[in-house]
Scaffold this active site. Structure first.
Site: not given
Length: 294
Positions: A189, A267-268
């Site tokens: 990332r 959130h994932w």
């Protein structure tokens, strides 16, 4: 089904820019035969493959599935954002569909991608069958949590000081299971988040939500009552980016909305509750009957 990033990768013109996307699968009777487009979130280094690459084999078994790098992310072009980002991105996604000769789709969006999906469904309702929104931006209205939330604050911290440590702190807010925050993920990332043009694109996207002239167009909760699509809202109970209380306004306002909450999940959901997320999403889309435009 074995699908590699290289074998699935495609690109096409979309409204004056080029969008990168990944495609696999063929249409079946599931979901009325409509293709499924999946739109990723907006954190540093986010992309279609990083969000949904591991989920692609499941969905490709039932749908022609396209994972799209939104403008400014992944392998897509990174133009200056015109207007609010949700409308900017939605217009380019529609242009991509036109380029590919795709009339109607099901849409699945995570976070920033949820906002883009919502804007597309509001602006081009004839192009959308069913809608799945995962902790969506713009539609999530925090009732009890601080604003910015913890996850958004960590996102802003990275923007001000783009280090690996700041990125790890941000990613750590995405999940409950911290074993998922690996050195490999941080490096992957970080490389994408600091690639040429990536930081400028993030800044342009962010400013579209802060600039008074464009920010209001991103307050999608104010338009939620206009959405007539069957909509599945999915949320991680422990979401620290767009907390669960943000779901309730959308659930109340969208006439055909339903809500599924994943326990012990951030959130994932597509990663942390991968199997359940895939099963629930496929079942929801399978109830679509194309001839009734439901």
């Amino acid at each position: 089904m074995t699908i590699t990033k290289e074998s699935a990768q495609r690109s096409a013109k979309a409204g004056g820019i080029t969008l990168n996307y990944y495609e696999a699968g063929q249409a079946t009777e599931v979901g009325g035969g409509l293709p499924l487009v999946m739109l990723h979130g907006g954190g540093p280094g986010a992309s279609a493959w990083s969000n949904f690459g591991r989920a692609l084999p499941h969905f490709a078994a039932s749908f022609r599935t396209l994972l799209v790098d939104q403008p400014g992310f992944g392998g897509s072009d990174k133009p200056e954002v015109v207007g609010n980002y949700y409308r900017h991105a939605a217009d380019h996604v529609v242009a991509l569909l036109d380029e590919l000769g795709i009339d109607r789709i099901h849409l699945l969006g995570n976070s920033l991608g949820g906002g883009t999906a919502m804007r597309l469904a509001l602006t081009h309702p004839d192009r959308v069958g069913r809608l799945i929104l995962m902790g969506p931006g713009g539609l999530s209205l925090n009732l009890f949590h601080a604003d910015p939330t913890e996850g958004v604050q960590r996102l802003m911290d990275f923007g001000a000081n783009p280090t690996r440590e700041a990125l790890r702190a941000f990613i750590s807010t995405m999940v409950v299971n911290q074993e998922l925050v690996t050195d490999e993920l941080v490096e992957e990332r970080f490389a994408d988040a600091t690639a040429p043009g990536a930081r400028e694109a993030m800044r342009s996207m962010g400013m579209s939500f802060w600039n008074p002239e464009t920010a209001e167009d991103g307050m999608l909760w104010r338009e939620a009552h206009r959405l007539r699509k069957h909509t599945l809202l999915t949320w991680g109970r422990e979401d620290r980016v767009n907390p669960l209380d943000g779901a309730f306004t959308a659930l109340k306002l969208i006439p055909r909305a339903q809500l599924h909450v994943f326990p012990n999940c951030g959130h994932w959901a597509q990663i942390e509750a991968a199997e359940e997320f895939a099963e629930i999403s496929t079942a929801f889309l399978a109830r679509h009957v194309e001839r009734s435009r439901s």
